[in-house]
Scaffold this motif. Structure first.
Motif, mmCIF file in Angstrom:
data_model
loop_
_atom_site.group_PDB
_atom_site.id
_atom_site.type_symbol
_atom_site.label_atom_id
_atom_site.label_comp_id
_atom_site.label_asym_id
_atom_site.label_seq_id
_atom_site.Cartn_x
_atom_site.Cartn_y
_atom_site.Cartn_z
ATOM 1 N N ALA A 1 -10.799 7.902 -6.166
ATOM 2 C CA ALA A 1 -9.151 7.389 -6.053
ATOM 3 C C ALA A 1 -8.466 6.885 -6.172
ATOM 4 C CB ALA A 1 -8.315 8.327 -4.255
ATOM 5 N N ALA A 2 -9.520 5.139 -6.240
ATOM 6 C CA ALA A 2 -9.118 4.144 -7.257
ATOM 7 C C ALA A 2 -9.042 3.311 -6.194
ATOM 8 C CB ALA A 2 -8.001 3.870 -8.065
ATOM 9 N N THR A 3 -9.024 4.151 -4.520
ATOM 10 C CA THR A 3 -8.550 3.944 -3.218
ATOM 11 C C THR A 3 -9.700 4.544 -1.749
ATOM 12 O OG1 THR A 3 -7.154 2.647 -1.379
ATOM 13 C CG2 THR A 3 -6.932 5.112 -2.418
ATOM 14 N N ASN A 4 -9.721 4.089 -1.163
ATOM 15 C CA ASN A 4 -10.634 4.853 -0.197
ATOM 16 C C ASN A 4 -9.535 4.737 1.261
ATOM 17 O OD1 ASN A 4 -11.256 1.948 1.842
ATOM 18 N ND2 ASN A 4 -11.607 1.823 0.119
ATOM 19 N N LEU A 5 -9.573 5.721 2.413
ATOM 20 C CA LEU A 5 -8.409 5.431 3.575
ATOM 21 C C LEU A 5 -8.608 3.803 3.929
ATOM 22 C CD1 LEU A 5 -6.745 7.628 4.941
ATOM 23 C CD2 LEU A 5 -9.320 7.855 6.526
ATOM 24 N N ARG A 6 -9.690 3.362 4.715
ATOM 25 C CA ARG A 6 -9.335 2.224 4.998
ATOM 26 C C ARG A 6 -8.712 1.105 4.485
ATOM 27 N NH1 ARG A 6 -14.638 -1.206 7.144
ATOM 28 N NH2 ARG A 6 -14.317 0.419 9.028
ATOM 29 N N ALA A 7 -9.144 0.894 2.674
ATOM 30 C CA ALA A 7 -7.756 0.575 2.360
ATOM 31 C C ALA A 7 -6.536 1.041 2.235
ATOM 32 C CB ALA A 7 -8.642 0.112 1.234
ATOM 33 N N THR B 1 1.757 -1.657 9.626
ATOM 34 C CA THR B 1 2.331 -1.621 10.438
ATOM 35 C C THR B 1 1.831 -0.245 11.543
ATOM 36 O OG1 THR B 1 4.436 -1.995 10.024
ATOM 37 C CG2 THR B 1 3.056 -3.615 9.614
ATOM 38 N N TRP B 2 2.055 -0.304 12.584
ATOM 39 C CA TRP B 2 2.559 0.966 13.671
ATOM 40 C C TRP B 2 4.036 1.882 13.564
ATOM 41 C CZ3 TRP B 2 6.329 1.555 17.180
ATOM 42 C CH2 TRP B 2 6.942 0.948 17.890
ATOM 43 N N GLN B 3 4.755 -0.232 13.100
ATOM 44 C CA GLN B 3 6.646 1.104 12.927
ATOM 45 C C GLN B 3 6.100 1.818 11.374
ATOM 46 O OE1 GLN B 3 5.477 -2.340 13.252
ATOM 47 N NE2 GLN B 3 7.400 -2.999 14.877
ATOM 48 N N GLN B 4 5.529 1.376 10.319
ATOM 49 C CA GLN B 4 5.414 1.959 8.761
ATOM 50 C C GLN B 4 4.510 3.748 9.062
ATOM 51 O OE1 GLN B 4 3.683 -1.048 7.019
ATOM 52 N NE2 GLN B 4 5.536 -1.497 6.149
ATOM 53 N N ALA B 5 3.307 3.336 10.433
ATOM 54 C CA ALA B 5 3.029 4.619 10.962
ATOM 55 C C ALA B 5 3.598 5.163 11.134
ATOM 56 C CB ALA B 5 1.557 3.424 11.163
ATOM 57 N N THR B 6 4.523 5.378 11.569
ATOM 58 C CA THR B 6 5.048 5.898 12.352
ATOM 59 C C THR B 6 6.953 6.940 11.587
ATOM 60 O OG1 THR B 6 6.438 4.312 14.029
ATOM 61 C CG2 THR B 6 4.043 5.345 14.647
ATOM 62 N N LYS B 7 7.283 6.115 10.991
ATOM 63 C CA LYS B 7 8.144 5.777 10.324
ATOM 64 C C LYS B 7 8.438 7.327 9.653
ATOM 65 C CE LYS B 7 11.643 4.856 7.378
ATOM 66 N NZ LYS B 7 12.988 5.106 8.743
ATOM 67 N N LYS B 8 9.099 8.023 10.319
ATOM 68 C CA LYS B 8 9.824 9.383 9.575
ATOM 69 C C LYS B 8 10.213 9.524 8.291
ATOM 70 C CE LYS B 8 9.007 13.596 10.973
ATOM 71 N NZ LYS B 8 7.880 15.114 9.848
ATOM 72 N N ILE B 9 9.556 10.408 7.084
ATOM 73 C CA ILE B 9 11.030 10.100 6.100
ATOM 74 C C ILE B 9 10.806 11.678 5.685
ATOM 75 C CG2 ILE B 9 10.165 10.641 3.103
ATOM 76 C CD1 ILE B 9 9.835 7.501 5.100
ATOM 77 N N GLY B 10 12.314 12.318 6.081
ATOM 78 C CA GLY B 10 12.918 13.944 6.025
ATOM 79 C C GLY B 10 10.948 14.606 6.795
ATOM 80 N N SER B 11 11.349 15.457 6.144
ATOM 81 C CA SER B 11 10.124 16.644 6.993
ATOM 82 C C SER B 11 8.461 16.553 6.884
ATOM 83 C CB SER B 11 10.909 18.508 6.542
ATOM 84 O OG SER B 11 10.177 18.346 5.591
ATOM 85 N N LEU B 12 8.389 15.028 6.046
ATOM 86 C CA LEU B 12 7.116 14.951 6.160
ATOM 87 C C LEU B 12 6.226 13.975 7.624
ATOM 88 C CD1 LEU B 12 7.540 13.300 2.701
ATOM 89 C CD2 LEU B 12 6.904 15.469 2.880
ATOM 90 N N ASN B 13 4.306 14.822 7.382
ATOM 91 C CA ASN B 13 3.928 13.768 8.498
ATOM 92 C C ASN B 13 4.221 12.607 8.285
ATOM 93 O OD1 ASN B 13 3.126 16.627 10.047
ATOM 94 N ND2 ASN B 13 1.905 16.875 7.888
ATOM 95 N N LEU C 1 -5.023 2.216 4.833
ATOM 96 C CA LEU C 1 -3.770 1.786 6.065
ATOM 97 C C LEU C 1 -4.222 0.538 5.900
ATOM 98 C CD1 LEU C 1 -5.804 5.347 7.807
ATOM 99 C CD2 LEU C 1 -3.286 4.659 6.883
ATOM 100 N N SER C 2 -5.082 -0.586 5.618
ATOM 101 C CA SER C 2 -5.379 -1.350 5.660
ATOM 102 C C SER C 2 -3.768 -2.453 6.252
ATOM 103 C CB SER C 2 -5.467 -2.106 4.522
ATOM 104 O OG SER C 2 -5.819 -3.605 4.171
ATOM 105 N N GLY C 3 -3.157 -3.146 6.488
ATOM 106 C CA GLY C 3 -1.757 -4.449 5.850
ATOM 107 C C GLY C 3 -0.555 -2.852 7.232
ATOM 108 N N ILE D 1 -1.099 10.140 2.122
ATOM 109 C CA ILE D 1 -0.910 8.607 2.340
ATOM 110 C C ILE D 1 -0.290 7.326 1.576
ATOM 111 C CG2 ILE D 1 -1.919 6.158 3.953
ATOM 112 C CD1 ILE D 1 -4.131 8.298 5.827
ATOM 113 N N VAL D 2 -1.220 7.492 0.603
ATOM 114 C CA VAL D 2 -1.008 6.404 -0.137
ATOM 115 C C VAL D 2 0.795 6.818 -0.581
ATOM 116 C CG1 VAL D 2 -0.819 5.462 -2.934
ATOM 117 C CG2 VAL D 2 -3.414 5.872 -1.413
ATOM 118 N N LEU D 3 1.322 7.685 -0.926
ATOM 119 C CA LEU D 3 2.603 8.149 -0.916
ATOM 120 C C LEU D 3 3.268 8.086 -0.021
ATOM 121 C CD1 LEU D 3 1.818 11.307 -3.195
ATOM 122 C CD2 LEU D 3 2.427 9.869 -4.751
#
Length: 160
Positions: free
Chosen positions: A23-29, A35-47, A31-33, A147-149
């Protein structure tokens, strides 16, 4: 030729921790950087990113428990029941558990014999250990794309 268990552990580590071949990346990469605000930001009905990270680890931790001699106690209906993330410390705690469990999972896989890989995973209806390990690798790749998207979307959307 590399033993099957070693190959599976390598593939599992690649998608979780340190690879970029498929995938030219991995989960750690990915998710690196984040922030908790980005991680919890709700976009429409997406997780959210945080919900997906929890979801991935929910299954890894549940199967890891079996690898360590425990029972299989995971249920799909609870797989998105993430604890609230209200700070960077909460987010980092979730990530640290994800990385620790992923490495422990890979270490267990690496030590498995061919016989164990071929044996039934807790119950014949769940298939073999190898099938479940392959499923975990595929499951992470599936959500890694999401997650990338999502990361691109939350970086383009102001966090309030």
């Amino acid at each position: 030729m590399m033993a099957q268990a070693t190959q599976l552990a390598k593939r599992f580590r690649e998608v979780h921790l340190d690879g970029d071949w498929v995938a030219a990346t991995n989960l750690r990469a990915a998710l690196s950087g984040v922030t908790w605000q980005q991680a919890t930001k709700k976009i429409g009905s997406l997780n959210t990113i945080a919900a997906l990270a929890f979801h991935i680890n929910y299954y890894i931790a549940g199967i890891l428990k079996v690898f360590e001699g425990g029972s299989l106690d995971i249920h799909d209906r609870y797989s998105f029941d993430a604890p609230p993330i209200g700070s960077q410390a909460n987010w980092e705690q979730l990530l640290n558990k994800l990385w620790t469990d992923a490495e422990a999972f890979a270490a267990h896989v690496q030590q498995m014999s061919e016989e164990q890989l071929e044996s039934a995973f807790t119950n014949e209806k769940y298939g073999s250990y190898q099938r479940n390990i392959d499923a975990m690798i595929e499951h992470v790749y599936y959500h890694l794309g999401q997650i990338v998207l999502l990361r691109k979307l939350v970086q383009e959307t102001p966090v309030h």
